[in-house]
Design an enzyme around this catalytic site. Structure first.
Site, short mmCIF file in Angstrom:
data_model
loop_
_atom_site.label_atom_id
_atom_site.label_comp_id
_atom_site.label_asym_id
_atom_site.label_seq_id
_atom_site.Cartn_x
_atom_site.Cartn_y
_atom_site.Cartn_z
N ASP A 168 -5.73 3.40 0.53
CA ASP A 168 -4.63 3.03 0.28
C ASP A 168 -4.50 1.65 0.37
O ASP A 168 -4.04 1.09 1.24
CB ASP A 168 -3.56 3.70 1.24
CG ASP A 168 -2.32 3.53 0.90
OD1 ASP A 168 -1.76 3.00 0.11
OD2 ASP A 168 -1.52 3.75 2.07
N TYR A 228 -7.69 0.61 4.67
CA TYR A 228 -6.49 0.05 4.75
C TYR A 228 -5.42 1.21 5.25
O TYR A 228 -4.19 1.44 4.73
CB TYR A 228 -5.87 -0.16 3.33
CG TYR A 228 -6.83 -1.10 2.31
CD1 TYR A 228 -6.93 -2.46 2.45
CD2 TYR A 228 -7.74 -0.32 1.58
CE1 TYR A 228 -7.76 -3.01 1.87
CE2 TYR A 228 -8.58 -0.92 0.67
CZ TYR A 228 -8.56 -2.56 0.94
OH TYR A 228 -9.34 -3.08 0.31
N CYS A 232 0.59 1.68 -5.10
CA CYS A 232 1.95 1.53 -5.25
C CYS A 232 2.09 0.62 -6.51
O CYS A 232 3.16 0.17 -6.81
CB CYS A 232 2.59 0.78 -4.16
SG CYS A 232 1.93 -0.76 -3.77
N GLN A 288 5.78 3.31 4.95
CA GLN A 288 6.38 3.58 3.90
C GLN A 288 7.92 3.29 3.89
O GLN A 288 8.46 4.07 4.74
CB GLN A 288 6.00 4.85 3.07
CG GLN A 288 4.30 5.11 2.89
CD GLN A 288 4.20 4.35 1.66
OE1 GLN A 288 4.96 4.24 0.72
NE2 GLN A 288 2.98 4.19 1.34
N GLU A 290 -8.57 -1.23 8.98
CA GLU A 290 -7.11 -1.83 8.66
C GLU A 290 -7.25 -3.35 8.90
O GLU A 290 -8.03 -3.97 10.03
CB GLU A 290 -6.17 -1.44 9.56
CG GLU A 290 -4.82 -2.36 9.21
CD GLU A 290 -4.16 -2.56 8.05
OE1 GLU A 290 -3.91 -3.57 7.83
OE2 GLU A 290 -4.16 -1.54 7.12
#
Length: 433
Positions: free
Chosen positions: A363, A296, A390, A267, A320
């Site tokens: 995410d 993720y 996001c 982030q 991931e």
């Protein structure tokens, strides 16, 4: 040379993507660098006769909104760029708007996207980060630059290949600006990425170059950047070669230490890892012994917090897609036997493993999770999903997929983790109905 057309427009409501909507002779025009209610002169940037809509940049304000302020970054100021006959650089497209008004506009945009794409009528508010600076600057821990033909750090004009040399980056944390990289000659380098970790180590400067092996000039350049680790990233192979110091930065969040290598995802707001981790744990309330998944998962930010909460009697499946990020996660979660770290596509891993779960943290990247992943999650038996997003558009679309699978939106928080830009971050809790 044909002069770019310019129109005087009355600006309407905000739209997703950093624009506001205006109309001219029945045609929709998406205008950047304006505010609802303003009258502006705008230079058309995309205006094909057969296009469904046009795009434009405001270059002069005829009637200003009371929410308009002086832009904190001259290179990104559309009014100054209009006087020069150029375009502003991208990356601070809301800088002409007061911070409180930025958050109101973001709330309007999120509310509209959720209603139109997710079919949910819910009024949204956007929360400021508790320790945000009063001017909304100095928050970016990751920045990227191009290099112009003269070897100077540069950024692109918005939606353009034109490069503009830079001499500062007001959105970046002080540790990045202190390197004064704009004073260096980066000739022979294709681009420069800089990451400043929250640990005590120096920032990492990542040089993009296909030189293999790096020549003397790159090695000399690395030695000439005091106060930073320097590495070379080959964009063709993805390999990262250390030239000086480390090839990673150290992040510390909630008592957990993370190693993030090269271009590994993290982030970018200095407070985002803490703020989002707290929101995820508050929304999920994972109990000791629970079976959870972190999808993720990146370098393991949420995985570490979940592993601590569920304890050795519980389990965490961490998935991931990026091999590099998955390697980071393995290092960061080493020794936690109740954590299973898997590298692969999320939907494929869920389809093949068919895990039985109590809860999921989701995410995904900006494009969202998608219908197939949502269906796979719904088939795990989970009773709660905390969705970190996001992008309000992809989030709203995924909420509609969850609704089709029999799930509903329980709670939703939206954070202003990208001041002076149109971006925002949300944390939602979804549950089966």
């Amino acid at each position: 040379m044909t002069q770019t057309p310019e129109l005087e427009l009355t600006i309407g409501p905000p739209a997703h993507g950093g624009h506001c909507v205006a109309r001219h002779e029945g045609r929709v025009i998406f205008v950047r660098h304006a505010l609802p209610g303003e009258v502006v002169k705008a230079r058309l940037t995309e205006y094909d006769d057969d296009a469904r809509f046009w795009r434009a940049d405001a270059t002069e304000v005829v009637q200003a909104s009371t929410d308009r302020v002086n832009h904190p970054w001259p290179l990104a100021d559309a009014a100054l760029a209009g006087m020069r006959g150029t375009r502003p650089v991208g990356g601070a497209e809301f800088g002409h708007i007061g911070l409180a008004a930025q958050r109101r506009l973001k709330a309007d945009i999120f509310t509209e996207q959720l209603a139109r794409l997710g079919k949910i009528d819910r009024r949204i508010t956007v929360e400021a980060v508790p320790d945000e600076s009063p001017d909304g600057l100095g928050w970016r821990t990751r920045v990227g630059f191009a290099v112009d033909p003269d070897g100077h750090l540069a950024m692109h004009e918005h939606r353009s290949t034109t490069l503009v040399p830079v001499a500062d980056m007001p959105l970046a944390v002080p540790a990045i600006n202190a390197l004064a990289l704009w004073e260096r000659d980066f000739s022979g380098v294709d681009g420069v990425e800089v990451a400043a970790g929250s640990g005590d180590e120096e920032p990492l400067v990542l040089l993009r170059s296909t030189q293999d092996p790096p020549g003397r000039a790159l090695r000399a350049l690395a030695e000439g950047i005091p106060g930073a680790s320097v590495a070379v990233l080959n964009p063709d192979t993805g390999s990262v070669l250390r030239l000086r110091g480390r090839t990673w930065v150290r992040e510390v969040v909630g008592g957990h230490t993370f190693r993030v290598t090269g271009e590994g995802f993290w982030q970018i707001h200095r407070s985002a890892p803490r703020v989002l981790t707290e929101a995820v744990l508050e929304g999920l309330q994972p109990a000791s012994g629970a079976r959870v998944a972190d999808l993720y998962a990146g370098a393991g930010l949420f995985t570490a917090a979940l592993a601590e909460r569920v304890g050795q009697t519980g389990s965490v499946l961490s998935v991931e897609g990026s091999p590099a990020a998955s390697r980071d996660a393995r290092r960061n979660l080493h020794g936690r036997d109740h954590v299973d770290i898997v590298q692969g596509k999320v939907e494929k891993v869920l389809r093949e493993r068919r895990p039985h779960l109590d809860a999921v943290v989701l995410d995904p990247p900006r494009a969202g999770a998608g219908r197939e992943t949502v269906r796979a999650i719904a088939g795990t038996g989970a009773k709660a999903v905390v969705y970190v997003s996001c992008d309000p558009a992809s989030f709203a679309r995924d909420v509609a997929y969850f609704a089709a699978a029999g799930w509903g939106l329980d709670s939703l928080r939206v954070f202003d983790l990208y001041p002076h830009t149109h971006h925002m971050e949300s944390v939602a809790v979804l549950r089966p109905l």
